[in-house]
Scaffold this motif. Structure first.
Motif, mmCIF file in Angstrom:
data_model
loop_
_atom_site.group_PDB
_atom_site.id
_atom_site.type_symbol
_atom_site.label_atom_id
_atom_site.label_comp_id
_atom_site.label_asym_id
_atom_site.label_seq_id
_atom_site.Cartn_x
_atom_site.Cartn_y
_atom_site.Cartn_z
ATOM 1 N N ILE A 118 0.820 -1.207 0.000
ATOM 2 C CA ILE A 118 0.000 0.000 0.000
ATOM 3 C C ILE A 118 0.858 1.263 0.000
ATOM 4 C CG2 ILE A 118 -1.755 1.293 1.284
ATOM 5 C CD1 ILE A 118 -2.734 -1.364 2.408
ATOM 6 N N TYR A 119 2.014 1.203 0.647
ATOM 7 C CA TYR A 119 2.820 2.396 0.908
ATOM 8 C C TYR A 119 3.225 3.132 -0.367
ATOM 9 C CZ TYR A 119 6.885 5.198 2.229
ATOM 10 O OH TYR A 119 7.779 6.218 2.399
ATOM 11 N N TRP A 120 3.832 2.425 -1.334
ATOM 12 C CA TRP A 120 4.367 3.119 -2.504
ATOM 13 C C TRP A 120 3.286 3.719 -3.397
ATOM 14 C CZ3 TRP A 120 8.967 4.789 -2.162
ATOM 15 C CH2 TRP A 120 9.933 4.078 -1.456
ATOM 16 N N PRO A 121 2.169 3.026 -3.684
ATOM 17 C CA PRO A 121 1.109 3.706 -4.444
ATOM 18 C C PRO A 121 0.559 4.934 -3.724
ATOM 19 C CG PRO A 121 0.763 1.333 -4.455
ATOM 20 C CD PRO A 121 1.877 1.594 -3.496
ATOM 21 N N PHE A 122 0.491 4.864 -2.385
ATOM 22 C CA PHE A 122 -0.019 6.000 -1.613
ATOM 23 C C PHE A 122 0.918 7.211 -1.726
ATOM 24 C CE2 PHE A 122 -0.317 8.208 2.584
ATOM 25 C CZ PHE A 122 -1.588 8.753 2.389
ATOM 26 N N VAL A 123 2.228 6.965 -1.598
ATOM 27 C CA VAL A 123 3.199 8.052 -1.711
ATOM 28 C C VAL A 123 3.175 8.655 -3.114
ATOM 29 C CG1 VAL A 123 5.664 8.605 -1.704
ATOM 30 C CG2 VAL A 123 4.704 7.206 0.125
ATOM 31 N N GLN A 124 3.092 7.807 -4.124
ATOM 32 C CA GLN A 124 3.024 8.297 -5.504
ATOM 33 C C GLN A 124 1.783 9.151 -5.713
ATOM 34 O OE1 GLN A 124 5.631 8.088 -7.621
ATOM 35 N NE2 GLN A 124 5.387 6.176 -8.731
ATOM 36 N N MET A 125 0.654 8.668 -5.195
ATOM 37 C CA MET A 125 -0.594 9.408 -5.355
ATOM 38 C C MET A 125 -0.515 10.774 -4.699
ATOM 39 S SD MET A 125 -3.610 10.276 -3.584
ATOM 40 C CE MET A 125 -3.761 9.083 -2.257
ATOM 41 N N LEU A 126 0.051 10.846 -3.487
ATOM 42 C CA LEU A 126 0.167 12.122 -2.800
ATOM 43 C C LEU A 126 1.095 13.075 -3.558
ATOM 44 C CD1 LEU A 126 0.423 11.214 1.002
ATOM 45 C CD2 LEU A 126 -1.530 12.152 -0.239
ATOM 46 N N THR A 127 2.245 12.574 -3.998
ATOM 47 C CA THR A 127 3.226 13.426 -4.680
ATOM 48 C C THR A 127 2.647 14.048 -5.942
ATOM 49 O OG1 THR A 127 5.039 12.064 -3.814
ATOM 50 C CG2 THR A 127 5.521 13.495 -5.704
ATOM 51 N N TRP A 128 2.080 13.208 -6.803
ATOM 52 C CA TRP A 128 1.549 13.709 -8.057
ATOM 53 C C TRP A 128 0.234 14.451 -7.858
ATOM 54 C CZ3 TRP A 128 4.145 13.887 -12.534
ATOM 55 C CH2 TRP A 128 5.308 13.117 -12.625
ATOM 56 N N GLY A 129 -0.525 14.082 -6.833
ATOM 57 C CA GLY A 129 -1.757 14.795 -6.556
ATOM 58 C C GLY A 129 -1.506 16.227 -6.124
ATOM 59 N N PHE A 130 -0.513 16.420 -5.262
ATOM 60 C CA PHE A 130 -0.179 17.785 -4.845
ATOM 61 C C PHE A 130 0.412 18.582 -6.011
ATOM 62 C CE2 PHE A 130 0.264 15.929 -0.397
ATOM 63 C CZ PHE A 130 -1.001 16.370 -0.015
ATOM 64 N N LEU A 131 1.175 17.906 -6.877
ATOM 65 C CA LEU A 131 1.689 18.595 -8.070
ATOM 66 C C LEU A 131 0.532 19.022 -8.956
ATOM 67 C CD1 LEU A 131 3.960 19.512 -9.949
ATOM 68 C CD2 LEU A 131 4.041 17.184 -10.861
ATOM 69 N N GLN A 132 -0.460 18.141 -9.101
ATOM 70 C CA GLN A 132 -1.637 18.486 -9.895
ATOM 71 C C GLN A 132 -2.343 19.707 -9.308
ATOM 72 O OE1 GLN A 132 -4.746 15.485 -10.920
ATOM 73 N NE2 GLN A 132 -6.020 16.746 -9.584
ATOM 74 N N THR A 133 -2.486 19.735 -7.983
ATOM 75 C CA THR A 133 -3.136 20.870 -7.328
ATOM 76 C C THR A 133 -2.382 22.174 -7.605
ATOM 77 O OG1 THR A 133 -3.937 19.418 -5.566
ATOM 78 C CG2 THR A 133 -3.922 21.785 -5.111
#
Length: 260
Positions: free
Chosen positions: A20-35
């Motif tokens: 779970i950890y790595w998909p979660f970190v990826q999602m947060l990183t790119w999600g904040f970049l998207q924001t």
């Protein structure tokens, strides 16, 4: 075989946490970049920048499905090599086809454990609902998973023949596909001489289809059909390669030399 692998997962909760950890970190990183891109782009060209940036989090979620699908397949296989249990499995009545099928099913289980919670968190954090894509998401999933299994099967065959000296392919080979698969940008961004190579990869059709759904609001079934046709060819080739590499490993005696 499924029971064996499920016992391994249940016995060590850190395995599930790692899934779970790595998909979660990826999602947060790119999600904040998207924001950030949406906020910055809204000052100059409202709407257009937001639409383009909105594809980032969708792309990273689909990329994680592809990556975790391949690694879920390959990790179950390579763990047998690490534990020196592979010769026992191949000498048992278990058929290679059954072994491969168990790896495919296990990749789906690992994928569900790792990606499903992250897609829910993407809704809570960024308001992006991958499931809302509906039938388009189903088509994306099928094309991506067949490509992931093709890659996992081919890498497993190489591990049989070459041994653990080739284990880095489990982690690295899919990342060679990433820049050519048009994950974060259209194929037109690539140099002209690279674009034909990009179109030979099924993920390219998925990510181009994702951008069509999110920006143009159309489902490109023509792209999905082409991607699936290439998948069938690649998966068939991977099955043949795995069978021949297994026979070659048996003749060379490398099956008994597996392990750390």
């Amino acid at each position: 075989m499924l029971l064996r692998y499920s016992y391994l997962l249940r016995a060590t909760y850190t395995r599930i946490l790692d899934i779970i950890y790595w998909p979660f970190v990826q999602m947060l990183t790119w999600g904040f970049l998207q924001t950030y891109l949406v906020q910055a782009g809204a000052l100059q060209s409202p709407g257009g920048a937001a639409q383009a940036a909105g594809t980032l989090i969708g792309a990273i979620l689909l990329w994680d499905i592809l990556l975790r699908g391949q690694q879920g397949f390959s990790f179950s296989f390579i763990e047998e090599m690490w534990s020196r249990n592979l010769p026992n499995i191949l000498m048992s009545p278990l058929r290679p086809t059954e072994f491969v099928l168990s790896l495919i099913l296990m990749s789906l289980i690992r994928l569900a454990l790792g990606v499903v919670p992250v897609t829910i968190l993407a809704i809570l954090f960024f308001g992006f609902n991958l499931w809302a894509l509906g039938v388009a998401f189903g088509a994306f999933f099928v094309v991506l998973m067949f490509f992931a299994w093709s890659m996992g099967l081919f890498v497993s065959g190489l591990l049989l023949r070459l041994g653990l000296g080739a284990e880095n392919l489990v982690w690295s080979l899919m990342f060679f596909v990433q820049p050519l698969g048009a994950v974060y940008y259209p194929v037109s961004t690539l140099p002209a001489w690279l674009q034909p190579i990009s179109w030979t990869l099924p993920p390219t059709y998925v990510f181009e289809g994702l951008r069509a759904v999110l920006i143009e609001h159309v489902i490109r079934w023509d792209l999905m059909a082409q991607g699936l046709a290439i998948d069938v060819f690649l998966f068939s080739g991977a099955c043949i390669a795995f069978g021949r590499l297994l026979q070659s490993a048996r003749r060379a005696g490398t099956l008994l030399q597996t392990g750390e």
